[in-house]
Scaffold this active site. Structure first.
Site, PDB file in Angstrom:
ATOM      1  N   HIS A 281       0.825  -1.209   0.000  1.00 31.21           N
ATOM      2  CA  HIS A 281       0.000   0.000   0.000  1.00 31.21           C
ATOM      3  C   HIS A 281       0.863   1.265   0.000  1.00 31.21           C
ATOM      4  O   HIS A 281       0.452   2.322   0.496  1.00 31.21           O
ATOM      5  CB  HIS A 281      -0.957   0.032   1.196  1.00 31.21           C
ATOM      6  CG  HIS A 281      -1.836  -1.169   1.301  1.00 31.21           C
ATOM      7  ND1 HIS A 281      -3.061  -1.269   0.687  1.00 31.21           N
ATOM      8  CD2 HIS A 281      -1.642  -2.349   1.957  1.00 31.21           C
ATOM      9  CE1 HIS A 281      -3.602  -2.430   0.959  1.00 31.21           C
ATOM     10  NE2 HIS A 281      -2.745  -3.118   1.729  1.00 31.21           N
ATOM     11  N   SER A 411      15.332  17.179 -18.579  1.00 28.42           N
ATOM     12  CA  SER A 411      14.512  18.380 -18.579  1.00 28.42           C
ATOM     13  C   SER A 411      15.133  19.451 -19.453  1.00 28.42           C
ATOM     14  O   SER A 411      16.359  19.591 -19.518  1.00 28.42           O
ATOM     15  CB  SER A 411      14.353  18.910 -17.146  1.00 28.42           C
ATOM     16  OG  SER A 411      13.661  20.144 -17.137  1.00 28.42           O
ATOM     17  N   LYS A 417      18.802  17.267 -14.259  1.00 20.46           N
ATOM     18  CA  LYS A 417      17.732  16.298 -13.986  1.00 20.46           C
ATOM     19  C   LYS A 417      17.833  15.108 -14.939  1.00 20.46           C
ATOM     20  O   LYS A 417      18.046  15.262 -16.143  1.00 20.46           O
ATOM     21  CB  LYS A 417      16.367  16.972 -14.155  1.00 20.46           C
ATOM     22  CG  LYS A 417      15.202  16.185 -13.580  1.00 20.46           C
ATOM     23  CD  LYS A 417      13.938  17.052 -13.604  1.00 20.46           C
ATOM     24  CE  LYS A 417      12.812  16.407 -12.805  1.00 20.46           C
ATOM     25  NZ  LYS A 417      12.336  15.175 -13.417  1.00 20.46           N
ATOM     26  N   GLU A 424       9.587   4.736 -18.702  1.00 16.32           N
ATOM     27  CA  GLU A 424       8.385   5.465 -19.140  1.00 16.32           C
ATOM     28  C   GLU A 424       7.944   5.017 -20.528  1.00 16.32           C
ATOM     29  O   GLU A 424       6.744   4.943 -20.830  1.00 16.32           O
ATOM     30  CB  GLU A 424       8.667   6.965 -19.114  1.00 16.32           C
ATOM     31  CG  GLU A 424       8.819   7.524 -17.702  1.00 16.32           C
ATOM     32  CD  GLU A 424       9.362   8.934 -17.689  1.00 16.32           C
ATOM     33  OE1 GLU A 424       9.520   9.529 -18.789  1.00 16.32           O
ATOM     34  OE2 GLU A 424       9.638   9.467 -16.595  1.00 16.32           O
TER      35      GLU A 424
END
Length: 561
Positions: A281, A411, A417, A424
């Site tokens: 969870h 980025s 970054k 993805e």
């Protein structure tokens, strides 16, 4: 106003001709205006569509009625009248740029150097829908089927040897990818795939004629009477679907998944000594070894490979020989077995005649079931990619237990970054495969009576899913999973701070006292070990044994002597 005056004062026209030219000019420019702005002012739409404009169809119809008059006048608007308008491009083909081919509906102009014929040209003009033609796997499968059919029909005495040899050679070129640009028909076409079958018939027939020293389009090798002898689109296309699907699974997807499986296995071994916090969870749970997590991922891929292999069973049944409705009319009874033996030789796979050719042509349950296995594999990849993204989140304010590879800058505005771009991409492949599965499931459940009419879209979506999953698995394995590193310090720190260590206290001091310890540890910021000792529930020695994180990663009751 100056433009209109110039039109009416053309010196080489009488007044009637000038009037006609003016009408044609108005027609031309009003049509261009309508096409450009879409009557937004009338429809109230900002999209440029004509949906809300009832006037538009009427104007179009009226202008269409003027077309013969405009053509008779021979009017071509000129920059002399409207300087901003480009010259009308020349659209008429030069006489030597096309040849005339014929089918049962009459003559068709076909590009002079194209191997396809009249029926393919009609399909090109009838289906300008997606711009997506069939890919390499399906075209190869069509070539395999046509080559096998020619050989079988020659052996059975239905084709003369020189014709069969030319067809076989041409089909071999199609199999090898030499004529992929000769298969332009859109996947969104007639539901039986007849246009693609005839595309193959015409290309192979014309190339076979050329190989015999004849001219393209002369029909010395006939697309129907020779290349398609003993066949129908209704059995050829489902046969090609299954051949392409099995090859995509055996030769592409399963090897790619095996690469990922082996990569995950190596990582599971490398990371097996690293103890980390488990999570359920998205909350802290009992410890687990990082190697155990990766072995879980490996198991998912292993089972995915098994599902893909199991799906091949029903895909190995071929409809070839069923012809129009599955009864085999106009084909030699010996043909299916002979042709499928040739397909097996060509592919190295094992196919057999369908248990029921009517079922193989009227339904595509095997394709639906097999793609269900692909959807499951996509789900496994998606789950693994998501987990690795979470574990590598950070680098300072996330979980940070894994260090991801620096595949590319992440980025355009935030310097330094780095994002999990490969993972993805895998996530997005999953979404596409789920969409493909919905289309295949819907298509496989459709069709009427003796023929399923969603063959092209089922074939295309299946093969697209197989290709995407193949490439995604390869890239995921080599460019992401293989390059992952573990941050052992972060893993150790988070284990020591975990409140879920209190779970191991249950057998020793009971659930209620263990809950009390966990709550106090949360409130005070102290460790579970310190609290349980301070409260006198366990001695230091007992706490050392019971609260051993490594021991918690194995099946055991830690309070037992």
């Amino acid at each position: 106003m100056k433009i209109v005056t110039n039109l009416l004062l053309v010196r080489d026209c009488n007044l009637e001709d000038r009037t006609v030219r003016l009408i044609c000019w108005l027609q031309n420019w009003l049509c261009r205006f309508v096409d450009t702005v879409g009557w937004r002012g009338v429809s109230g739409s900002d999209s440029g569509s004509y949906g809300g404009c009832r006037l538009y169809p009427c104007l179009r119809a009226g202008f269409g009625a003027l077309q013969p008059l405009r053509k008779w006048v021979g009017f071509t608007p000129s920059p002399h009248f409207f300087p901003d308008m480009p010259e009308k491009p020349e659209t008429e083909d030069e006489p030597d740029e096309v040849r005339i081919e014929r089918d049962s509906l009459g003559e068709m102009s076909v590009p002079v150097d194209a191997y396809w014929g009249a029926q393919t040209q009609r399909a090109i003009e009838n289906f300008p829908i997606s711009g997506i033609p069939f890919g390499r796997r399906f075209i190869r499968a069509l070539g395999i089927v046509k080559k096998a059919a020619a050989r079988a029909n020659a052996e059975l005495g239905h084709l003369e040897s020189p014709v069969a040899e030319a067809i076989t050679e041409a089909a071999e070129e199609v199999i090898g990818g030499e004529h992929d640009d000769a298969f332009p028909v859109d996947v969104f076409q007639t539901g039986s795939g007849t246009s693609s079958n005839m595309n193959a018939n015409e290309v192979i027939a014309n190339r076979a004629a050329e190989l015999r020293g004849e001219s393209i389009g002369d029909r010395v090798v006939h697309p129907n009477d020779h290349v398609n002898f003993g066949q129908s689109s209704n059995d050829v296309i489902p046969t090609a679907m299954h051949v392409a699907a099995v090859e995509a699974l055996r030769k592409d997807l399963i090897p790619a998944l095996t690469t990922l499986e082996e990569t995950l296995q190596r990582k599971a071994s490398d990371f097996d000594s690293v103890i980390k916090t488990g999570r359920t969870h998205l909350q802290d749970a009992t410890p687990i070894r990082l190697g155990q997590e990766f072995d879980g991922y490996r198991t998912q891929i292993t089972h995915g490979i098994e599902r893909a292999e199991e799906s091949i069973g029903h895909l190995s049944e071929l409809a070839l020989g069923g012809t129009a409705v599955g009864t085999g009319l106009n084909t030699d009874p010996r043909f299916p077995k002979r042709a499928i033996e040739s397909i097996n030789t060509q592919t190295g796979c094992t196919f057999q005649p369908a248990e029921s050719t009517p079922a193989a042509q009227a339904a595509h349950d095997a394709m639906g079931a097999a793609h269900g296995a692909l959807r499951t594999v996509a789900g496994s990849l998606n789950k693994i990619a998501n987990d690795l993204r979470l574990l590598a989140s950070g680098p300072r304010n996330g979980i940070g237990e894994l260090e991801q590879p620096e595949n590319q800058p992440g980025s355009s505005i935030m310097p330094g970054k780095v994002n999990p771009v490969i993972a993805e991409a895998v996530n997005q492949v999953h979404k596409q495969v789920v969409g493909n599965d919905a289309a295949i499931a819907a298509g496989a459940a459709e069709g009427q009576l003796e023929l399923n009419l969603y063959k092209p879209v089922i074939a295309h979506n299946f093969l697209q899913s197989a290709r995407l999953l193949t490439n995604a698995a390869e890239v995921f394995a080599t460019q992401f999973v293989e390059k992952l590193e573990v941050n052992e310090d972060v893993c150790e720190t988070q284990v020591d701070r975990s409140l879920a260590l209190a779970t191991a206290l249950n057998p020793a001091i009971g659930y209620d006292k263990a809950s009390e310890v966990a709550k106090e540890a949360l409130q005070t910021g102290n460790s579970i070990r310190r609290v349980v000792i301070e409260k006198g529930y366990l001695t230091e020695a007992e706490a050392e044994d019971v609260l051993d994180p490594e021991a918690m990663t194995e099946r055991a009751i830690l309070s037992d002597e």
